[in-house]
Design a protein around this motif. Sequence first.
Motif, short mmCIF file in Angstrom:
data_model
loop_
_atom_site.label_atom_id
_atom_site.label_comp_id
_atom_site.label_asym_id
_atom_site.label_seq_id
_atom_site.Cartn_x
_atom_site.Cartn_y
_atom_site.Cartn_z
N THR A 1 -4.82 3.29 0.78
CA THR A 1 -4.65 2.96 -0.65
C THR A 1 -5.70 1.95 -1.08
O THR A 1 -5.84 0.91 -0.43
N ASP B 1 -4.08 9.35 1.93
CA ASP B 1 -4.51 8.90 0.60
C ASP B 1 -3.29 8.74 -0.31
O ASP B 1 -2.32 9.50 -0.20
N PHE B 2 -3.36 7.76 -1.19
CA PHE B 2 -2.27 7.52 -2.12
C PHE B 2 -2.27 8.61 -3.19
O PHE B 2 -3.29 8.89 -3.81
N LEU C 1 -5.42 -0.98 -6.19
CA LEU C 1 -4.16 -0.31 -6.46
C LEU C 1 -3.01 -1.02 -5.73
O LEU C 1 -1.90 -1.12 -6.26
N CYS C 2 -3.29 -1.54 -4.53
CA CYS C 2 -2.28 -2.32 -3.81
C CYS C 2 -1.85 -3.53 -4.63
O CYS C 2 -0.67 -3.87 -4.69
N LEU D 1 -2.43 3.95 5.71
CA LEU D 1 -2.27 4.11 4.26
C LEU D 1 -3.58 3.71 3.59
O LEU D 1 -3.91 2.53 3.47
N SER E 1 0.82 -1.22 0.00
CA SER E 1 0.00 0.00 0.00
C SER E 1 0.85 1.26 0.00
O SER E 1 0.31 2.37 -0.07
N GLY E 2 2.17 1.11 0.10
CA GLY E 2 3.07 2.27 0.07
C GLY E 2 3.68 2.62 1.42
O GLY E 2 4.27 3.70 1.56
#
Length: 434
Positions: free
Chosen positions: A363, A414-415, A367-368, A361, A287-288
């Motif tokens: 995300t 938010d991503f 998208l993950c 995160l 998820s970043g």
Amino acid sequence: MPKRAAPKPKAAAASAEVEVKRETPKRKAADAAGHEMKRAKGETNVFDLKWHEHGEPLGKGFVPLVYLYGDTLAGSSKIAAFDMDSTLINVKSGAKFARNHEDWVWWHETVPKKLAELHSNGYRLIIFTNQAGIEKLHTKLDDIKRKCEKLIEEVNAPIYVFIATGENHFRKPATAMFDFFVENCNQNVEIDKKNSFYCGDAAGRVNNWAPGKKKDFSCADRKFANNIGLSFKTPEECFLDEAPTTKFEWGSINPREFITKLGKGNATQTYHKNSQELVILQGPPASGKSTFARRYFQPHNYAIVNRDTLQTAAKCLKAAKEALDSGKSVVIDNTNPGADTRADYIVLAKERKIPCRCFVLNTPIELCGHLNYVRVQQTVGEVRRIPDVGYNMYKKNYQAPNTSEGFSEVTFIDFVPKFDSDADEKIFHYYTES
């Protein structure tokens, strides 16, 4: 299922390509002995093609890319590239996977004739194939090699073969196999992409895309063609001259459309504090979190604690204690799905009378899934793809973080796209298997 067609051998070509001889029982035995001797040297018995390996061993010890190539052949501006299984050939026995190197039959009797025709028209024939099973079945690679060699003999035309041996950065729809061919195996000849194509069965076709036809198991081949910039054909279009089907689904996010919706990140945003604290990151795999920790906390002398590196929860907790005792702030860079996985760190912060913040995160899960594959490409296979079970376990154990647990604050992040390099941005834009 149509029987395998045996094309007639061509006359010796002007490029001095080896003529394939008709097979008799006596010749078959003699050829087999010679064949094994050449294979032991890494050579095939046709067109001076040789097997090569590329990359550091991954997984079960296999190199990530095995390829068949002839450096005596001229480069070509036009390429006709293909998936192999269920595109050029089918399993002869009807089993899910081939039993050995002889367990195959042409997908249709027109296939070898079409391949020979493309070769005579100046196309370089190439196979790009994913063979993840090689990581699990050590004897399978030899079977695949021998099958490819026999296929080439029957077509009587040189065919380059590129094999992604597992769940690595060469696996389609990633572009690495194609990029490697362009950079190392085409004698510096530029590809005429408008007059080249890629053909595969994983086209994302939906159920009943034609009367009675089942949906495709994936869209990886269509995505691969899109990523490398070639037009795409299904086997039906290429070998049976059927019209292209419009009934298909990509099966994952369109990264270019997704990134347009997200907008651009704030490069000046700050999240660190100048006083000692403990920060817990929370979010699905890929998820970043690690990028967030590296970008916004590590430059400010925060210690990063990550289970991927330390392996166990106990070692993570110990590392956090030692970093705090040394006066550093700490970021816990794990998925931390449930309150129980976060509790020990909250207690640790309370004992030291320092705040404990949580950054979630936020995300989107789809998208993950995309980022899961993106980082495999960005790290050139050093980071392995997280299997689906990792996401399932995360969902099973998930509990939304709340200040009632003892956090001084819970902040949702938010991503937003922010790339460290042009190469990273380019990789993000490719379709993935997610």
